[in-house]
Design an enzyme around this catalytic site. Structure first.
Site: not given
Ligand code: COA
Length: 327
Positions: A115, A254, A284
């Site tokens: 990205c 970004h 994204n």
């Molecule tokens: N809808 C509902 N629940 C979801 C879900 C969705 N789309 N995706 C994941 N979950 C659940 C998970 O399974 C987890 O459940 P559990 O606690 O029962 O295991 C719970 O939500 C929490 O998941 P978690 O991964 O801890 O959430 P988070 O607050 O860390 O948010 C992201 C997840 C992906 C949004 C976050 O980590 C993020 O934005 N990371 C950076 C990603 C990014 O920018 N990538 C590109 C880089 S260029």
């Protein structure tokens, strides 16, 4: 007469017409609008049709930027397309763009830096022009991530979207790109990857059944990395340009997640009204994210002549980078 600066002459962008909302996603995977909105800030994203490719949006964004710059395709010396979703592994999408634009005097190549691709490409093009490689460069960030997203994986499919943004760069006497900064750390390679389709796991029955042709991500680790490097990359480029963070008029990060943007801005002491955000509309879009945001900021009058604009990106690789521009 000494020309020592590389300036952004114009911007352009293009996104697919098809909108996929969080409510649409509720019907596809076990998710809901409330979860996606509170965790990411995303409300909807644009999705390419089966006929549309990365080159489709790259071409539209490039044409718009060239038209606004008043530059003809023959005047372009260098084309870089930053992308992780090229039309094919080879030839480069940049060569397809060169062909479609009839930019017969340009050299052309793709750049892959996750990205951060657009910020990398901007820095490379700036050095190329400054080093005497030519007078005009076309830098495009273009993606069709919908084609490599696993639509059965709720933890990633809600995050990504398609589109392209472009800038035309030219030499000038007035200050333009003041400083750039790029970084990488391949130790984090496995945090965000598309495992198959290259020389490690060529396409096979196994790679398809194991769904290895789709994005795999460790969201929590990427989140922590993102906040840290956005702060570091912003501070470094500010330092290199010899200015103060308070002097920045518009911060264009970004667009991956509103919480990452807000955390980084808070650590940097950048106030909310200076931050440009459009992640709610597009999700994204990887390499396309910063140039689409930049184009929208310019078209909306959020970036005016003389303003100090800070671009910062992070992504797969791991990579990160920043650019400080006097508009
Ligand atoms: N809808 C509902 N629940 C979801 C879900 C969705 N789309 N995706 C994941 N979950 C659940 C998970 O399974 C987890 O459940 P559990 O606690 O029962 O295991 C719970 O939500 C929490 O998941 P978690 O991964 O801890 O959430 P988070 O607050 O860390 O948010 C992201 C997840 C992906 C949004 C976050 O980590 C993020 O934005 N990371 C950076 C990603 C990014 O920018 N990538 C590109 C880089 S260029």
């Amino acid at each position: 007469m000494r020309e020592q600066w590389v300036r952004v002459l114009a911007t352009g962008s293009s996104v697919p017409e098809t909108v996929l909302t969080n409510f649409d996603l509720e019907k596809m995977v076990e998710t809901n609008d409330e979860w996606i909105t509170t965790r990411t800030g995303i409300k909807e994203r644009r999705i390419a049709t089966s006929q549309e490719t990365t080159a489709t949006f790259a071409l539209q964004a490039a044409k718009e930027a060239l038209c606004r710059a008043g530059v003809s395709p023959e005047e372009v010396d260098l084309i870089i397309v930053a992308t992780v979703t090229p039309d094919m592994l080879f030839p480069s999408t940049a060569c397809l763009l060169q062909r479609d634009l009839k930019a017969k005097n340009a050299c052309a190549f793709d750049l892959e830096a996750g990205c951060t691709g657009f910020v990398y490409a901007l820095a490379v093009a700036e050095k190329y022009l400054r080093g005497g490689g030519g007078r005009v460069a076309l830098v495009v960030g273009a993606e069709t991530l919908s084609k490599i997203v696993d639509w059965q994986d709720r933890s990633t499919c809600v995050l990504f979207g398609d589109g392209a943004g472009a800038v035309v760069l030219g030499l000038g006497e007035e200050p333009g790109i003041l400083a750039t900064y790029l970084g990488s750390d391949g130790n984090g390679a496995s945090l965000l990857e598309l495992p198959a389709g290259g020389s490690r796991f060529p396409a096979s029955f196994e790679t398809i059944t194991q769904r290895l042709h789709y994005i795999k991500m460790n969201g929590n680790e990427v989140f922590k990395f993102a906040v840290r490097v956005m702060e570091e990359a912003s501070n470094e480029v500010i330092h290199r340009a010899g200015v103060n963070i308070d002097e920045v008029d518009t911060f264009i990060p970004h667009q991956a997640n509103i919480r990452i943007i807000q955390s980084a801005a808070k650590r940097l002491g950048i106030t909310e009204e200076k931050i440009f955000v459009n992640v709610h509309k597009y999700g994204n879009t990887s390499s396309a994210s910063v140039p689409i945001a930049l184009d929208e900021a310019v078209q909306e009058g959020r970036v005016r002549k003389g303003d100090l604009v800070l671009l910062v990106g992070f992504g797969a690789g791991l990579t990160w980078g920043s650019a400080l521009i006097r508009w």
